[in-house]
Design an enzyme around this catalytic site. Structure first.
Site, short mmCIF file in Angstrom:
data_model
loop_
_atom_site.label_atom_id
_atom_site.label_comp_id
_atom_site.label_asym_id
_atom_site.label_seq_id
_atom_site.Cartn_x
_atom_site.Cartn_y
_atom_site.Cartn_z
N GLU A 1 5.41 -0.83 -28.17
CA GLU A 1 4.65 -1.31 -27.02
C GLU A 1 3.23 -0.75 -27.05
OE1 GLU A 1 5.96 -3.38 -24.82
OE2 GLU A 1 8.12 -3.10 -25.14
N THR A 2 2.30 -1.57 -26.57
CA THR A 2 0.94 -1.13 -26.25
C THR A 2 0.70 -1.44 -24.78
OG1 THR A 2 0.14 -1.50 -28.50
CG2 THR A 2 -1.51 -1.40 -26.76
#
Length: 269
Positions: free
Chosen positions: A46-47
């Site tokens: 995830e970002t």
């Protein structure tokens, strides 16, 4: 214009363990395609992208393939960065406006406690191909808002799983949680692993949002509202969990491992 990118290992107090997430703090909303491109460039589970608002921050999460509606480890990483970099005072609550509503984070000594919605799993028939893809016989199969939850017979089974990820990618869900009672270490109540090839993440190292389904499930089975969980991926991670009505309090630690500058690409919304 350059932007700071911070990479944080979440649900651990040691670098190179837990679940890495990238955190980007923006001055204004960005185009979703640009955010997805940044997430692909980072190539992490995830970002997280934050935009300051009057009452906290807008927060969105992207895998390298899709935007997701709920993510625990990148929220933990975001709160960690806000405090570490001085965006919030040490005793201030982090408040995030997300697709899953308002989420909060509070410091608890060296731990961070997230307040997330519970997403209990209702018993459901296994979809076609799920059992074969896992290669393990389930004791229970349920479906939460996001994922399938599968209980198997032992911690050993959870740890040894080598599922057919191509087959799992055809299961209609964000991901598949596999879990059992913990037996190897008395300080843990249960263990799990999380596979999400359909979301661009073959195996997620530590998944906060999956525990929004795991906590109600194990709380009912064990008759306890406070549990300690271990996600038994190769990197591994520990979560302290508390069931509070229709909310799950997720406790974890975090450590910054990398800071850099994003210098290419437009973020115009």
């Amino acid at each position: 214009m350059s932007l700071r990118v911070t990479q944080v290992d979440a649900f651990t107090n040691q670098p190179f363990a837990g679940n890495p997430a990238a955190v980007v703090i923006l001055s204004k909303a960005a185009d979703p395609t640009w955010m997805l491109n940044v997430a692909r460039e980072m190539n992490l589970a995830e970002t997280a992208f934050l935009v300051p608002q009057r009452e906290g921050y807008d927060l969105r999460w992207f895998t390298p393939a899709v935007e997701v509606d709920l993510c625990g480890h990148a929220t933990l990483a975001s709160a960690h960065v806000l405090w570490e970099d001085g965006h919030l005072k040490p005793d201030a609550q982090a408040r995030f406006h997300t697709k899953s509503g308002l989420l909060t984070a509070d410091r608890r000594d060296s731990w961070i406690e997230l307040d997330f919605p519970a997403t209990p799993a209702a018993e459901a028939p296994p979809p076609a191909g799920l059992v074969e893809a896992l290669g393990a016989q389930p004791k229970f199969v349920g479906r939460s808002r996001f994922d399938y939850l599968v209980e198997v017979d032992s911690e050993s089974t959870v740890r040894k799983l080598a599922p057919d990820l191509g087959a799992l990618s055809r299961v209609e869900a964000r991901g598949v949680i596999v879990t059992s009672r913990a037996t190897s270490k008395s300080e843990y109540d249960f263990v799990s692993r999380f596979f999400a090839p359909q979301s661009g993440v073959p195996e997620d190292p530590v998944t906060g949002s999956a525990h929004c389904a795991l906590m109600p499930y194990w709380s009912a089975k064990l008759g306890k509202t406070y549990l300690v969980a271990y996600q038994a991926s190769a990197r591994g991670g520990v979560l302290r969990l508390r069931l509070d009505g229709d909310r799950v309090r997720l406790g974890g630690q975090a450590v910054t491992v990398l800071r850099g500058e994003l210098i290419a690409g437009s973020l115009a919304s």
